[in-house]
Each structure stands twice: as structure tokens, then as C-alpha cells.
Design a protein around this motif. Sequence first.
Motif, mmCIF file in Angstrom:
data_model
loop_
_atom_site.group_PDB
_atom_site.id
_atom_site.type_symbol
_atom_site.label_atom_id
_atom_site.label_comp_id
_atom_site.label_asym_id
_atom_site.label_seq_id
_atom_site.Cartn_x
_atom_site.Cartn_y
_atom_site.Cartn_z
ATOM 1 N N GLY A 599 0.807 -1.208 0.000
ATOM 2 C CA GLY A 599 0.000 0.000 0.000
ATOM 3 C C GLY A 599 0.838 1.255 0.000
ATOM 4 N N ALA A 600 1.986 1.232 0.689
ATOM 5 C CA ALA A 600 2.864 2.398 0.719
ATOM 6 C C ALA A 600 3.472 2.660 -0.658
ATOM 7 N N VAL A 601 3.881 1.602 -1.340
ATOM 8 C CA VAL A 601 4.446 1.776 -2.677
ATOM 9 C C VAL A 601 3.399 2.328 -3.644
ATOM 10 N N GLU A 602 2.173 1.832 -3.542
ATOM 11 C CA GLU A 602 1.107 2.343 -4.404
ATOM 12 C C GLU A 602 0.817 3.809 -4.104
ATOM 13 N N MET A 603 0.779 4.158 -2.813
ATOM 14 C CA MET A 603 0.507 5.545 -2.448
ATOM 15 C C MET A 603 1.647 6.461 -2.874
ATOM 16 N N VAL A 643 8.982 5.045 2.772
ATOM 17 C CA VAL A 643 9.065 5.323 1.345
ATOM 18 C C VAL A 643 8.287 6.583 0.983
ATOM 19 N N ILE A 644 7.188 6.871 1.714
ATOM 20 C CA ILE A 644 6.418 8.090 1.445
ATOM 21 C C ILE A 644 7.108 9.298 2.061
ATOM 22 N N ARG A 645 7.656 9.136 3.285
ATOM 23 C CA ARG A 645 8.372 10.253 3.897
ATOM 24 C C ARG A 645 9.580 10.661 3.049
ATOM 25 N N GLY A 646 10.319 9.665 2.562
ATOM 26 C CA GLY A 646 11.466 9.976 1.723
ATOM 27 C C GLY A 646 11.073 10.668 0.438
ATOM 28 N N ALA A 681 15.873 1.706 4.710
ATOM 29 C CA ALA A 681 16.021 1.393 3.289
ATOM 30 C C ALA A 681 14.826 1.894 2.495
ATOM 31 N N ALA A 682 13.635 1.802 3.072
ATOM 32 C CA ALA A 682 12.449 2.313 2.389
ATOM 33 C C ALA A 682 12.528 3.821 2.229
ATOM 34 N N TRP A 683 13.052 4.523 3.253
ATOM 35 C CA TRP A 683 13.202 5.976 3.142
ATOM 36 C C TRP A 683 14.172 6.322 2.006
ATOM 37 N N ILE A 684 15.251 5.592 1.928
ATOM 38 C CA ILE A 684 16.226 5.833 0.847
ATOM 39 C C ILE A 684 15.569 5.609 -0.517
ATOM 40 N N GLU A 685 14.773 4.537 -0.627
ATOM 41 C CA GLU A 685 14.110 4.284 -1.902
ATOM 42 C C GLU A 685 13.195 5.442 -2.268
ATOM 43 N N GLY A 686 12.459 5.959 -1.301
ATOM 44 C CA GLY A 686 11.586 7.079 -1.591
ATOM 45 C C GLY A 686 12.340 8.339 -1.946
ATOM 46 N N PHE A 687 13.500 8.559 -1.335
ATOM 47 C CA PHE A 687 14.231 9.810 -1.529
ATOM 48 C C PHE A 687 15.050 9.813 -2.821
ATOM 49 N N VAL A 688 15.757 8.737 -3.094
ATOM 50 C CA VAL A 688 16.655 8.745 -4.264
ATOM 51 C C VAL A 688 16.285 7.687 -5.286
ATOM 52 N N GLY A 689 15.197 6.983 -5.128
ATOM 53 C CA GLY A 689 14.806 5.963 -6.087
ATOM 54 C C GLY A 689 13.566 6.358 -6.845
ATOM 55 N N GLY A 690 13.411 5.754 -8.026
ATOM 56 C CA GLY A 690 12.176 5.918 -8.770
ATOM 57 C C GLY A 690 12.106 7.164 -9.616
ATOM 58 N N THR A 691 12.532 8.325 -9.099
ATOM 59 C CA THR A 691 12.422 9.562 -9.854
ATOM 60 C C THR A 691 13.685 9.799 -10.642
ATOM 61 N N ALA A 692 13.547 10.541 -11.721
ATOM 62 C CA ALA A 692 14.703 10.874 -12.548
ATOM 63 C C ALA A 692 15.640 11.776 -11.768
#
Length: 792
Positions: A599-603, A643-646, A681-692
Motif C-alpha cells: 500500500g505504501a508503494v502504491e501511495m 518510502v512516502i516520507r522519503g 532502506a524504504a526511506w532511501i528508496e523514496g528519496f533517491v529511487g524511482g524519480t529521474a
Amino acid sequence: MTTAVTTAGHGTGPAAVTASGGEKRWPGREPLVLGVRHHGPGSARAVRAALDAAMPRAVLIEGPPEGDTLLPLAADPAMVPPVALLAHAVDDPGRAAFWPMAAFSPEWVAIRWAQGHDVPVRFIDLPAAHSLAAAADPTWGDDEDEAHPGGDDEAASLRIDPLAVLAETAGYDDPERWWEDVVEHRGESGGAAQVDPLASFAVVGEAMAALREEYGHGGRDRDLVREAYMRVQLRATRREFGHEVAVVCGAWHVPALTAKSTVTADRALLKGLPKVRTETTWVPWTHRRLARRTGYGAGIDSPGWYAHLFGATDRPVERWMTKVAGLLRDEDRFVSSAHVIEAVRLAGTLAAMRGRPLAGLGETTDAVRAVMCEGSDVPLELVRDRLVIGDVLGEVPDSAPAVPLQRDLARLQRGLRLKPELLERELELDLRKQTDAARSRLLHRLRLLGVDWGAPAAGRGSSGTFRETWRLRWEPELFVKVAEAGVWGTTVLGAATARAESDAASATALADVTTLAERCLLAELPDALPVVMKALADRAALDADVGHLAQALPALARSLRYGDVRATGTAALGEVATGLAERICVGLPPACTGLDTDGAVEMRGHLDGVHTAIGLLAGSDELSARWTEVLRKLAVRDSVPGVIRGRAARLLLDEGRLDEDEAARLMSLALSPGTPPADAAAWIEGFVGGTAGGGMLLVHDERLLGLVDAWLTSVPPDAFTDVLPLLRRTFSAYEPGVRRTLGELVRRGPAASGTVPAAGEPGAPGFGAGIDEARADAVLPVLRLILEGDRV
């Protein structure tokens, strides 16, 4: 979809008689049944020779009788094979069947012969009205005309391939090679076939009779009904024209048509057949759709090669090698006339060594690989695709029957100079130009109708809203799609409008309605937009799910953007979008608490979409400020998944709403020893992962990289295994150059203390010690020209 029958060989019931000196002779007092292989050039040549010799008073062809009224169109010079008869149910256009014919199809040759000699020609197969009605009936039996992937294995094992059985009996392991030797090369190699044009039909007819005696109907249950109808039609024709009637049909059916049968028995088989109302027309077809690899039951392995054999009056191998050389030269490969000569010699030598009368496709392919392709299969695949199979699209005259929607589409295609083509091509559109804007409208309207002639693609040029890139490819099946779409209206505009209104009324999800609104704007459907807007307002008012609202907002924002580009009024749409955004700002923080990992990844995805959408909404400074506060709440609230906070912190940083020191502080808190490794690790993914640009942020901010590096090295061994998949997913998305630079920085040891390199101190690898402002300013004029030239 139903297509013509896959059978093999030739056959005839009566004994063949030599026709010499052009004198007409008829074998006995029975019809002349010419058994053929569909789409066989050897069969086509033999049929033409047999008809020239026998000069029948009428010609009957295996095919749906509904096509009789369309046969005169075959004489139109604008009719260029390959073409196909298309029959579809009037009340259900998606229930359709094709009967393809190429220039080398015996049926097409027989039709053209009859028209050239002023001889009546008719179709005698089971009417499409019955076959289409019974297509969905499981008791109707398996039809060899159709491909049945995943069907009944036992039934499939009972169906036989006559061509394969005859080839195996003759000692061949390849049915296509056997067919070439005994049929396709017969005319070139000389022999009795040139003396008696009917002899081969008798020989293979006897073989088919033996096969049917051994295997019965070969697992083809429908054949019994079809052959009964053919016999009924044959009797009726004999009453009208006498016994001098020629029948061109699949060789498998010859024994059934020449066998004695009573009218009562045949009519009993035909009693009670289901029936639907049908419409029939000619449509363009392609050589590629004649290929067996497409799933076409009557397909052949090499339609392009067969077309060459039929069209080459002499020296077919030499002419083929010349075609291959021309294709490879067009692809910038060095192929000289010496290569052609040597390839011809090698093909002939291979044919002699293999005991073949002439070089066939196997020998020519081996010679091309060895001589012109230097042993490589890469250019050989191009030859197979372009020549052996081929990309030939037939043509049908405008006088052919068509549904009104098809006629309107053809008119628009001519007016916009958008000719349907078989080969995929890329079309760049500048929406500031009137013609390109009209092309865009047409393609979007067709997509809304389910006619996917074009698909949007990422363009090589500007990414602005004034440009669109499409990949166009016309497939014969799209004629069926157009017929299906004809229930919505007689014009493309009217049909697309009616379809959009119907979809708006039936849509249940808010995101579906917003997507539909966007498509209406792209297709410029002003009459449908009010209906869609009302449905959108109703769904938005009733939907309280923040996830649904967040999923719907991006499409609305894009719609507003495209509306401005296309000069479409979107005031009502803007009000709905603003209302959705405000509701999201209120409901998103509570909705982001207590989420599981999925759910966090989807949000997080919804968070990205809403952030982009709010940036597209014009004149929304107050809304932007509210959104910034939402992101700040999400970035610091402990109950929100990492992941959302990041991601919230990263979005604030990118927008300049969060300074670098504060971002470093938030990262320090997220990566502190008291934080569980999985959450960090989830915070790192949200902060520096996924986006260009996530990797480049770490490259240029060594403080953040140092924090990540220090945390990573401090993860306990027992927890490292748990966080490794998440970290790999985060960093594997970076480009290779970014990953390499990060590795160099880590090896050198980033400045974890939070200081930046001063002037004269070494910077990141590949960069100078400091900024050369004069050199940096030199690029500004060029950058300004680029941006102004591509401004939207």
C-alpha cells in the motif's frame, strides 16, 4: 477468424485426357474436379492450364456463396491481390471470417480465367451465414480453417495434414520441400505435366482418395456438412449447364465431391443449421497474413517466395538472387554481381547434390547465407522477413461494399494524406499545423473507437504539448474493428461521440471517467464533453477514497493542458480538477498512515502523480502552498511509511521548498541507529529511487552520499540480507554512468562531514576544483536559443 482451408496436392475424379492442339476435350460425362493446394503457385498454373484445355461452361470455386455478387469486382484494374472476402454478422460485426486470395492462389486464377472467357463463376462452399452462426457452437466440430491453440489434444491428434502424409510416404521429411519438387518445379523441369495439363490432378486425386479411405474425414467434422452443401450446389449447376462444369477446391474434398451420394442424404446433413444475417465485402490482405506463423490455418511458410515463383516466367533462381542482392544493398551491405553469380551456382550445386529438380527455397537460403551473408543469420532474417514472407498489401476498389463508417474513414484518410500501410512507420505531428492537428484528431477518435491504427509513442524531438509522435501500422483485422465500430455511427466524429457518451454513462471508476475526459479533449469531441463532465462531477462527488481521487487527478491536469493547446474550453474541467486537488490535500495525510508495504508503494505513485498534476494546474498559487504543507507533514510524520516520507522530502527539495541542510537532517534522522534497517532502506528508496535524477543528487551532494554510505556500512549482517532486495531495486534503476561515478566517490571517500570542496580542493571525479563562471556563462546563449525555439 475463419480463413480458407489448408489442404495439399491435386486430384480429380474422372480419368484425365490430354488436350492437344488447343482442341477442347472433356473427360467423360462428369464434372472436372480440380483439387488444389490453397495459395500454391504450382496449383494455380496447373488450374489455368487445365481450364485452357477443357474450356468449361461454368466454374465453381470453394468459397462462401455470399461472395457471388462481389466477383465482378475481381475484374476491376483497381483490385490488386492479395485480397480477402470478409463476411461478418450484421448484428455482431466482431463475428467475422476471411477468405484470403493471393495472385498465386488457384481460386483467384480460376476467377480471373472465368471472367476473361466470359464463363459464369460461383462460390459453392457452405454459406457464411451458417458458418458464422455455428462458429460459437462447440457441437459444430473443429474446423481446419481455424487455429486452435490450447484446444482438444485428442481432437487435434485426429486431424491430419494430407501434405505431410504424402511427403512422408514419398520419403521426405519436409512437406514444403516435397511440394516444391513435385508441383512447383514441375513446369520448369519439364516432363509430362507440360503435355497433359490434367494428368497430375488424377494422380493426386487418387492419393487423396486413398488417404480418406484410411483416415475417413481426418478429424474434420465440419467437412461432412461443407461437402454436402458443395454437392448440392454442384448438382444444381449441372442441371443448368450440363456436365461441362469445372470445380476448383481443396484436394482433400475431391473424393467427397466425386463420390456417389443421394440428395436426401446431403439435405439431411444440412437440416437445422443455424443462420445469421451477414454482409460481405472485399478487403485488402497481406502476404504476411498468409504465413502459417501468424496462426492462419491455411497458411504457407513462404508467401513471398511463392509469389516470386508464380510471377517469374523464367530463371526463377537468378531473379530471386537479384532481389536478395538489391535488398541487402539497400541495407548498406556490400553485395556485388559476383556474389549473385556465385550464389546461383551454389544453389544449383546444392540442388544437384540433394537430388532435387531445381534449387528450392532451402537451397537458395543456404546459398544466400554462405555467399551474401558471410555465414551470418542476422542479415538472413531480414531476407526471410522482407522477401520470403514479404510485406505486400493488396488494394480494393472504392466501389467495393463497405459500412458507412469505413467510407467516411477512407474519405478522411485521402483528405489527410494518411494512406494505410502495412509496414510500421513513425509519424511526427506538429499540432500548430492544421493538417497535423486534423490527423491527430482522427487517430485519437479511432483509438476511442477501438480501431488502433496508430499508437502514441515517445518522440525524438520536443516533449512539448504541441508535438505528438505516432506509430502507424494497418492490419487487415482493423476492417473488422471498423465494422464493429459502425454500430456507433456513420461518421468517425459521430461514432466517437456516441461511444464516449456511452462509456461515460457506464463507467464506474472515477479514474476511468477522467481518462475518458482526457481522450475526448485529445479527440476534440465537443458534443461528448458535457456528458463526460457531468459523469465526472457525479463520480467525484460520490467517491471519498483518496487513492481514487489521486489516481484521477493527473488525467484531469493533462486534459487542462491539452485543452489550452487545442483551444478547447475547459473551464468546467478546471473547477472539478481544483476541487479534487483540495480534497486530496485534506485527505492524503490520514490516508498515508498505517499502510503496509504494498500500500505504501502504491501511495507513493499517487503522490508523484498528484505532485505533477498540481504543477500543471494554472493559477493555483494557493493550492501549491497547501500542497507544500501536505508534503511537509508527510516528510516529518513518524506514522507515515518511510518510502512516502522519503519521497515527500525529495519532492520538497526538488521544488526548492526544502534547503539542503534540512534535507540532510531528515536523512540523518531516517538513517539513525534507532531506525529499523528496513524502514531506513524504504526511506532511501523514496528519496533517491524511482524519480529521474535520484542518482545525480547523490553524485553532486556528497553529504547525502556520505550519510547513505555510513548507514549502509553500519547495517547489522543479519539485517543486511533483508534490506538488500530493496536497495538493489533502488540503485539498479540508475544509469550505468551514474552507478560508476557513485562507486568512484565511495571508493575515494565522500565528505561525510557535510562540507563542500573549497576552491582549489579536489571535487568529484571528472569535475574541476571549482566553477569557471565565464565558461558556464558561455552556454547560456545557446541554451536560450534551444528553449525559445522549442517553447510551447
